[in-house]
Design a protein around this motif. Structure first.
Motif, PDB file in Angstrom:
ATOM      1  N   SER A  84       0.834  -1.211   0.000  1.00  0.00           N
ATOM      2  CA  SER A  84       0.000   0.000   0.000  1.00  0.00           C
ATOM      3  C   SER A  84       0.865   1.256   0.000  1.00  0.00           C
ATOM      4  N   LEU A  85       1.822   1.285  -0.880  1.00  0.00           N
ATOM      5  CA  LEU A  85       2.767   2.404  -0.912  1.00  0.00           C
ATOM      6  C   LEU A  85       2.071   3.703  -1.281  1.00  0.00           C
ATOM      7  N   LYS A  86       2.563   4.779  -0.666  1.00  0.00           N
ATOM      8  CA  LYS A  86       2.011   6.116  -0.879  1.00  0.00           C
ATOM      9  C   LYS A  86       3.108   7.025  -1.436  1.00  0.00           C
ATOM     10  N   PRO A  87       2.738   8.097  -2.113  1.00  0.00           N
ATOM     11  CA  PRO A  87       3.758   9.028  -2.620  1.00  0.00           C
ATOM     12  C   PRO A  87       4.689   9.533  -1.524  1.00  0.00           C
ATOM     13  N   GLU A  88       4.174   9.677  -0.307  1.00  0.00           N
ATOM     14  CA  GLU A  88       5.012  10.163   0.791  1.00  0.00           C
ATOM     15  C   GLU A  88       6.040   9.141   1.252  1.00  0.00           C
ATOM     16  N   ASP A  89       5.981   7.925   0.741  1.00  0.00           N
ATOM     17  CA  ASP A  89       7.013   6.921   1.027  1.00  0.00           C
ATOM     18  C   ASP A  89       8.233   7.103   0.124  1.00  0.00           C
ATOM     19  N   THR A  90       8.140   7.994  -0.840  1.00  0.00           N
ATOM     20  CA  THR A  90       9.259   8.238  -1.748  1.00  0.00           C
ATOM     21  C   THR A  90      10.473   8.741  -0.974  1.00  0.00           C
ATOM     22  N   ALA A  91      11.576   8.016  -1.074  1.00  0.00           N
ATOM     23  CA  ALA A  91      12.790   8.359  -0.330  1.00  0.00           C
ATOM     24  C   ALA A  91      13.888   7.372  -0.680  1.00  0.00           C
ATOM     25  N   MET A  92      15.111   7.739  -0.318  1.00  0.00           N
ATOM     26  CA  MET A  92      16.200   6.777  -0.342  1.00  0.00           C
ATOM     27  C   MET A  92      16.088   5.961   0.940  1.00  0.00           C
ATOM     28  N   HIS A  93      16.092   4.661   0.807  1.00  0.00           N
ATOM     29  CA  HIS A  93      15.955   3.766   1.946  1.00  0.00           C
ATOM     30  C   HIS A  93      17.296   3.107   2.249  1.00  0.00           C
ATOM     31  N   TYR A  94      17.656   3.115   3.522  1.00  0.00           N
ATOM     32  CA  TYR A  94      18.948   2.612   3.956  1.00  0.00           C
ATOM     33  C   TYR A  94      18.789   1.481   4.959  1.00  0.00           C
ATOM     34  N   CYS A  95      19.612   0.469   4.799  1.00  0.00           N
ATOM     35  CA  CYS A  95      19.734  -0.606   5.772  1.00  0.00           C
ATOM     36  C   CYS A  95      20.759  -0.179   6.817  1.00  0.00           C
ATOM     37  N   ALA A  96      20.536  -0.524   8.067  1.00  0.00           N
ATOM     38  CA  ALA A  96      21.459  -0.159   9.132  1.00  0.00           C
ATOM     39  C   ALA A  96      21.696  -1.359  10.041  1.00  0.00           C
ATOM     40  N   PHE A  97      22.927  -1.469  10.515  1.00  0.00           N
ATOM     41  CA  PHE A  97      23.359  -2.613  11.322  1.00  0.00           C
ATOM     42  C   PHE A  97      23.827  -2.153  12.693  1.00  0.00           C
ATOM     43  N   ASP A  98      23.475  -2.927  13.704  1.00  0.00           N
ATOM     44  CA  ASP A  98      23.952  -2.720  15.076  1.00  0.00           C
ATOM     45  C   ASP A  98      23.455  -1.396  15.634  1.00  0.00           C
ATOM     46  N   LEU A  99      22.162  -1.314  15.856  1.00  0.00           N
ATOM     47  CA  LEU A  99      21.526  -0.120  16.397  1.00  0.00           C
ATOM     48  C   LEU A  99      21.545  -0.179  17.920  1.00  0.00           C
ATOM     49  N   ARG A 100      22.049   0.865  18.525  1.00  0.00           N
ATOM     50  CA  ARG A 100      22.116   0.900  19.986  1.00  0.00           C
ATOM     51  C   ARG A 100      21.651   2.250  20.506  1.00  0.00           C
ATOM     52  N   PRO A 101      20.691   2.327  21.420  1.00  0.00           N
ATOM     53  CA  PRO A 101      19.901   1.182  21.852  1.00  0.00           C
ATOM     54  C   PRO A 101      18.989   0.733  20.722  1.00  0.00           C
ATOM     55  N   GLY A 110      26.198   0.964  13.753  1.00  0.00           N
ATOM     56  CA  GLY A 110      27.496   0.405  13.402  1.00  0.00           C
ATOM     57  C   GLY A 110      27.845   0.525  11.935  1.00  0.00           C
ATOM     58  N   ARG A 111      26.848   0.409  11.071  1.00  0.00           N
ATOM     59  CA  ARG A 111      27.140   0.432   9.629  1.00  0.00           C
ATOM     60  C   ARG A 111      25.874   0.805   8.868  1.00  0.00           C
ATOM     61  N   TRP A 112      26.065   1.586   7.809  1.00  0.00           N
ATOM     62  CA  TRP A 112      24.985   1.910   6.886  1.00  0.00           C
ATOM     63  C   TRP A 112      25.217   1.202   5.552  1.00  0.00           C
ATOM     64  N   GLY A 113      24.133   0.863   4.887  1.00  0.00           N
ATOM     65  CA  GLY A 113      24.238   0.441   3.507  1.00  0.00           C
ATOM     66  C   GLY A 113      24.288   1.663   2.601  1.00  0.00           C
ATOM     67  N   GLN A 114      24.399   1.411   1.310  1.00  0.00           N
ATOM     68  CA  GLN A 114      24.560   2.515   0.365  1.00  0.00           C
ATOM     69  C   GLN A 114      23.221   3.140  -0.022  1.00  0.00           C
ATOM     70  N   GLY A 115      22.138   2.466   0.266  1.00  0.00           N
ATOM     71  CA  GLY A 115      20.816   3.004  -0.009  1.00  0.00           C
ATOM     72  C   GLY A 115      20.221   2.480  -1.304  1.00  0.00           C
ATOM     73  N   THR A 116      18.895   2.419  -1.330  1.00  0.00           N
ATOM     74  CA  THR A 116      18.166   2.042  -2.535  1.00  0.00           C
ATOM     75  C   THR A 116      16.950   2.969  -2.644  1.00  0.00           C
ATOM     76  N   GLN A 117      16.733   3.500  -3.832  1.00  0.00           N
ATOM     77  CA  GLN A 117      15.695   4.506  -4.027  1.00  0.00           C
ATOM     78  C   GLN A 117      14.320   3.857  -4.205  1.00  0.00           C
ATOM     79  N   VAL A 118      13.348   4.406  -3.495  1.00  0.00           N
ATOM     80  CA  VAL A 118      11.947   4.016  -3.659  1.00  0.00           C
ATOM     81  C   VAL A 118      11.187   5.263  -4.108  1.00  0.00           C
ATOM     82  N   THR A 119      10.499   5.139  -5.241  1.00  0.00           N
ATOM     83  CA  THR A 119       9.728   6.253  -5.780  1.00  0.00           C
ATOM     84  C   THR A 119       8.296   5.796  -6.017  1.00  0.00           C
ATOM     85  N   VAL A 120       7.344   6.514  -5.431  1.00  0.00           N
ATOM     86  CA  VAL A 120       5.937   6.167  -5.547  1.00  0.00           C
ATOM     87  C   VAL A 120       5.198   7.340  -6.188  1.00  0.00           C
ATOM     88  N   SER A 121       4.512   7.066  -7.267  1.00  0.00           N
ATOM     89  CA  SER A 121       3.814   8.142  -7.976  1.00  0.00           C
ATOM     90  C   SER A 121       2.308   7.903  -8.042  1.00  0.00           C
TER      91      SER A 121
END
Length: 121
Positions: A84-101, A110-121
């Motif tokens: 149920s994606l919405k236009p407001e979900d449009t963004a670069m999405h990043y994976c992240a590792f070792d979140l504290r807290p 601890g680490r970021w991924g390079q990102g993957t673009q999601v575009t909803v129109s």
């Protein structure tokens, strides 16, 4: 040395679905909290969903009921099913590792991924 590689982004129409994947290498991540964050142009990066090693999940209010985060520890892979994606979900999405807290507003990541673009129109 942990590396994160995201995939699965793309362009979809409103109401559509996408599944993001994040493959981690260089570490066995079964005990660490991982998550997905996103950043739209002109906005701050925000937490979307997180999952702890024990499987406990948290979601931003804006995606509850539409997105599902999961992990396959045997494959060292994190997923984000987005429905149920919405236009407001449009963004670069990043994976992240070792979140504290663990959670949507960690003080350490601890680490970021390079990102993957999601575009909803």
């Amino acid at each position: 040395h942990v590396q994160l590689v995201e995939s699965g982004g793309g362009s979809v129409e409103a109401g559509g679905s996408l599944r993001l994947s994040c493959v981690a290498s260089g570490y066995t991540f079964d005990k660490n909290c991982m998550g997905w964050f996103r950043q739209a142009p002109g906005k701050e990066r925000e937490g979307v969903a997180t999952i702890e090693g024990i499987g406990r999940t948290t979601y931003a209010d804006s995606v509850k009921g539409r997105f599902t985060i999961s992990r396959d520890n045997a494959k060292n892979t994190l997923y984000l099913q987005m429905n149920s994606l919405k236009p407001e979900d449009t963004a670069m999405h990043y994976c992240a590792f070792d979140l504290r807290p663990p959670g949507l507003k960690p003080r350490y990541i601890g680490r970021w991924g390079q990102g993957t673009q999601v575009t909803v129109s």
